[in-house]
Write a protein that holds these residues in place. Structure first.
Motif, PDB file in Angstrom:
ATOM      1  N   ILE A 186      -2.870   0.032   5.879  1.00 12.18           N
ATOM      2  CA  ILE A 186      -4.054  -0.719   5.226  1.00 12.18           C
ATOM      3  C   ILE A 186      -4.866   0.368   4.926  1.00 12.18           C
ATOM      4  N   LEU A 187      -6.084   0.186   5.948  1.00 11.48           N
ATOM      5  CA  LEU A 187      -6.930   1.213   6.176  1.00 11.48           C
ATOM      6  C   LEU A 187      -7.180   2.106   6.133  1.00 11.48           C
ATOM      7  N   LEU A 188      -5.711   3.497   5.986  1.00 11.56           N
ATOM      8  CA  LEU A 188      -6.235   4.293   5.882  1.00 11.56           C
ATOM      9  C   LEU A 188      -6.213   4.985   4.710  1.00 11.56           C
ATOM     10  N   PRO A 189      -5.936   4.448   3.069  1.00  8.68           N
ATOM     11  CA  PRO A 189      -5.447   4.850   2.548  1.00  8.68           C
ATOM     12  C   PRO A 189      -5.799   6.306   1.584  1.00  8.68           C
ATOM     13  N   ASP A 190      -6.448   7.043   1.725  1.00 11.01           N
ATOM     14  CA  ASP A 190      -7.127   8.510   2.132  1.00 11.01           C
ATOM     15  C   ASP A 190      -6.161   9.021   2.912  1.00 11.01           C
ATOM     16  N   ILE A 191      -5.429   8.968   3.515  1.00 14.69           N
ATOM     17  CA  ILE A 191      -4.340   9.874   4.794  1.00 14.69           C
ATOM     18  C   ILE A 191      -3.423   9.202   3.694  1.00 14.69           C
ATOM     19  N   PRO A 192      -2.216  11.256   3.913  1.00 11.41           N
ATOM     20  CA  PRO A 192      -1.730  10.517   2.610  1.00 11.41           C
ATOM     21  C   PRO A 192      -0.487  10.002   3.483  1.00 11.41           C
ATOM     22  N   THR A 193      -0.369  10.363   4.296  1.00 11.40           N
ATOM     23  CA  THR A 193       1.074   9.870   5.531  1.00 11.40           C
ATOM     24  C   THR A 193       1.043   8.974   6.671  1.00 11.40           C
ATOM     25  N   VAL A 194       1.529   7.975   7.294  1.00  9.11           N
ATOM     26  CA  VAL A 194       1.311   6.968   8.164  1.00  9.11           C
ATOM     27  C   VAL A 194       2.789   6.848   8.838  1.00  9.11           C
ATOM     28  N   GLN A 195       2.839   7.762  10.038  1.00  6.52           N
ATOM     29  CA  GLN A 195       4.496   8.063  11.351  1.00  6.52           C
ATOM     30  C   GLN A 195       5.012   7.095  12.070  1.00  6.52           C
ATOM     31  N   VAL A 196       6.287   6.631  11.928  1.00  7.40           N
ATOM     32  CA  VAL A 196       6.771   5.307  12.961  1.00  7.40           C
ATOM     33  C   VAL A 196       6.855   7.020  14.023  1.00  7.40           C
ATOM     34  N   THR A 236       0.685  -1.311   0.319  1.00  3.41           N
ATOM     35  CA  THR A 236      -0.166  -0.228   0.068  1.00  3.41           C
ATOM     36  C   THR A 236       1.054   1.791   0.022  1.00  3.41           C
ATOM     37  N   ARG A 237       2.306   1.520   0.657  1.00  3.49           N
ATOM     38  CA  ARG A 237       2.851   2.304   1.070  1.00  3.49           C
ATOM     39  C   ARG A 237       3.301   2.929  -0.334  1.00  3.49           C
ATOM     40  N   ARG A 238       3.689   1.579  -1.110  1.00  2.11           N
ATOM     41  CA  ARG A 238       4.453   1.492  -2.406  1.00  2.11           C
ATOM     42  C   ARG A 238       3.747   2.412  -3.609  1.00  2.11           C
ATOM     43  N   LYS A 239       2.360   1.954  -3.147  1.00  2.13           N
ATOM     44  CA  LYS A 239       1.129   2.746  -4.472  1.00  2.13           C
ATOM     45  C   LYS A 239       1.390   4.124  -4.447  1.00  2.13           C
ATOM     46  N   LEU A 240       1.110   4.701  -2.941  1.00  2.66           N
ATOM     47  CA  LEU A 240       1.070   5.294  -2.243  1.00  2.66           C
ATOM     48  C   LEU A 240       2.228   6.307  -2.675  1.00  2.66           C
ATOM     49  N   HIS A 241       3.353   6.462  -2.367  1.00  2.00           N
ATOM     50  CA  HIS A 241       4.559   6.684  -2.461  1.00  2.00           C
ATOM     51  C   HIS A 241       5.485   5.835  -3.751  1.00  2.00           C
ATOM     52  N   PRO A 242       5.638   5.989  -4.700  1.00  5.12           N
ATOM     53  CA  PRO A 242       6.248   4.747  -5.487  1.00  5.12           C
ATOM     54  C   PRO A 242       7.761   5.725  -5.560  1.00  5.12           C
ATOM     55  N   GLU A 243       8.336   7.168  -5.128  1.00  2.00           N
ATOM     56  CA  GLU A 243       9.860   7.545  -5.501  1.00  2.00           C
ATOM     57  C   GLU A 243      10.456   7.265  -4.357  1.00  2.00           C
ATOM     58  N   ASN A 244       9.986   6.209  -3.215  1.00  2.00           N
ATOM     59  CA  ASN A 244      11.249   5.439  -2.597  1.00  2.00           C
ATOM     60  C   ASN A 244      11.328   7.137  -1.058  1.00  2.00           C
ATOM     61  N   LEU A 282     -14.176  10.100   9.174  1.00  2.00           N
ATOM     62  CA  LEU A 282     -14.137  11.817   9.354  1.00  2.00           C
ATOM     63  C   LEU A 282     -13.218  11.979   7.829  1.00  2.00           C
ATOM     64  N   GLN A 283     -12.093  10.993   7.515  1.00  2.00           N
ATOM     65  CA  GLN A 283     -11.351  11.425   6.146  1.00  2.00           C
ATOM     66  C   GLN A 283     -12.234  11.200   4.979  1.00  2.00           C
ATOM     67  N   ASP A 284     -12.635  10.840   4.622  1.00  2.00           N
ATOM     68  CA  ASP A 284     -14.066  10.235   3.979  1.00  2.00           C
ATOM     69  C   ASP A 284     -14.630  12.061   3.888  1.00  2.00           C
ATOM     70  N   GLU A 285     -14.938  12.526   4.762  1.00  2.00           N
ATOM     71  CA  GLU A 285     -16.239  13.335   4.967  1.00  2.00           C
ATOM     72  C   GLU A 285     -15.070  14.651   4.577  1.00  2.00           C
ATOM     73  N   THR A 286     -14.446  14.636   5.348  1.00  2.00           N
ATOM     74  CA  THR A 286     -13.885  15.562   5.287  1.00  2.00           C
ATOM     75  C   THR A 286     -12.266  16.367   4.336  1.00  2.00           C
ATOM     76  N   GLY A 287     -11.570  15.129   4.054  1.00  2.00           N
ATOM     77  CA  GLY A 287     -10.177  15.195   3.382  1.00  2.00           C
ATOM     78  C   GLY A 287      -8.699  16.153   3.746  1.00  2.00           C
ATOM     79  N   GLY A 288      -9.012  16.111   5.440  1.00  2.00           N
ATOM     80  CA  GLY A 288      -8.545  16.955   5.914  1.00  2.00           C
ATOM     81  C   GLY A 288      -7.028  17.110   7.073  1.00  2.00           C
TER      82      GLY A 288
END
Length: 343
Positions: A271-281, A27-35, A220-226
């Motif tokens: 996996i469950l948050l494909p519309d939030i651009p970034t997931v952080q460690v 999922t990450r590679r699809k969203l961020h293919p630039e590595n 909430l992201q589906d609703e607002t995209g914020g």
């Protein structure tokens, strides 16, 4: 793909660790293919440790009359900001306790003091904003508008803990419920402010509550995209009232507060948050090596250099990383490090 709490819980509890990791990495590679793995240079400033909430999971808060209670002066605040700018920092993360005497005027004064400096301000979690509104007899919309007018640039997702009121009643009964947390975020997004979302897990919640939290953020992201970023992190028990509770000591309902649990929750979040651009460690709670592993479990951001951190440190956790160390860890993982601007 829509998923139920039961289906998400089965994924979290039954899927082997590395299978879940591979799915999250795909999922990450699809969203961020630039590595690329990003990070930010900023400072977390806690303007006060005085808090009327008294959450059992928090080792940072103090009552107003405590000997070590404090409120930063504007001079102290400015000194910290100037030091941050000199170190290449681009953002201040400003959060504090729910001071019983503070109203919106105090918060606006604080924002104005920060914005006298050329730096972005990511500040005031939803419980703080709700507190200012209650103390001032204002609406949430009025408080957010006043903070925006003073210069607030974005809002952190703190105070989320687990977005499930049964859990919240156990660990933070005086704090706003999950719907009010979501209401603050919804209004911030409506007014054009971007925000992050967080999740603290590994305390008394069930696996179902973890999944329910993620899905509520997704809705909430589906609703607002914020939301720009999702940051899951583990409860740190040292010096907290919750850790002294025999029920907590005898049984951890979710069992996800360890390294394997952290990586599974991180992966499921991606996996469950494909519309939030970034997931952080969360190297602040897990350390550099586990955070490095997290880059293969769906994360694409290493977080902040965290020049100053007080809340987690109060619970006895003292991981520290310089910008050079963050860059090195990212490169050693086979990714390209990139310093990101503030939200």
């Amino acid at each position: 793909m829509r998923i139920s709490v039961n289906e998400g819980t089965r994924l979290l509890c039954k899927t082997p660790l590395f299978d879940l990791g591979r799915a999250a990495d795909d999922t990450r590679r699809k969203l961020h293919p630039e590595n690329v793995v990003t990070y930010i240079v900023d400072r977390n400033i806690n303007y006060t440790n005085v808090c009327a909430c008294g959450c059992s999971f928090c080792a940072f808060y103090r009552k107003k009359d405590a000997a070590d209670a404090y409120v930063l002066s504007e001079e102290e605040l400015s000194a910290k900001i100037e030091e941050t700018i000199a170190a290449g920092g681009v953002r201040i993360l400003l959060q504090g306790g729910l001071h019983p005497d503070w109203k919106i005027e105090d918060a606006v004064r604080l924002v104005s003091a920060v914005k006298r400096h050329p730096i972005r301000l990511h500040g005031f979690s939803p419980p703080e904003i709700w507190h200012f509104a209650e103390q001032s007899g204002k609406t949430i919309a009025e408080v957010i508008a006043a903070l925006r007018e003073a210069g607030l640039d974005s809002i952190p997702g703190g105070g989320a803990e687990i977005l499930d009121d049964e859990v919240r009643r156990r660990v933070s009964p005086s704090k706003i419920g999950w719907e009010r947390w979501a209401g603050v975020m919804r209004e911030a997004h409506r007014q054009g402010l971007r925000t992050t979302a967080t999740m603290m897990f590994g305390s008394v919640e069930t696996p179902e509550a973890i999944v329910r939290h993620i899905l509520r953020v997704r809705e909430l992201q589906d609703e607002t995209g914020g939301f720009t970023n999702f940051i899951p992190w583990t409860f740190q028990p040292a010096n907290t009232e919750l850790a002294k509770d025999p029920a907590f000591s005898e049984s951890l309902p979710s069992g996800f507060g360890n390294t394997v649990g952290y990586l599974k929750v991180l992966a499921l979040s991606r996996i469950l948050l494909p519309d939030i651009p970034t997931v952080q460690v969360s190297w602040v709670t897990m350390g550099a090596k586990v955070a490095q592993m997290g880059l293969f479990f769906g994360a694409d951001d290493f977080g902040s250099t965290m020049m100053e951190e007080n809340v987690v440190a109060s619970a006895g956790v003292s991981f520290r990383m310089s910008e050079e160390e963050i860059v090195s860890v990212i490169r050693d993982s086979g990714f390209t490090p990139a310093k990101r601007p503030a939200e």
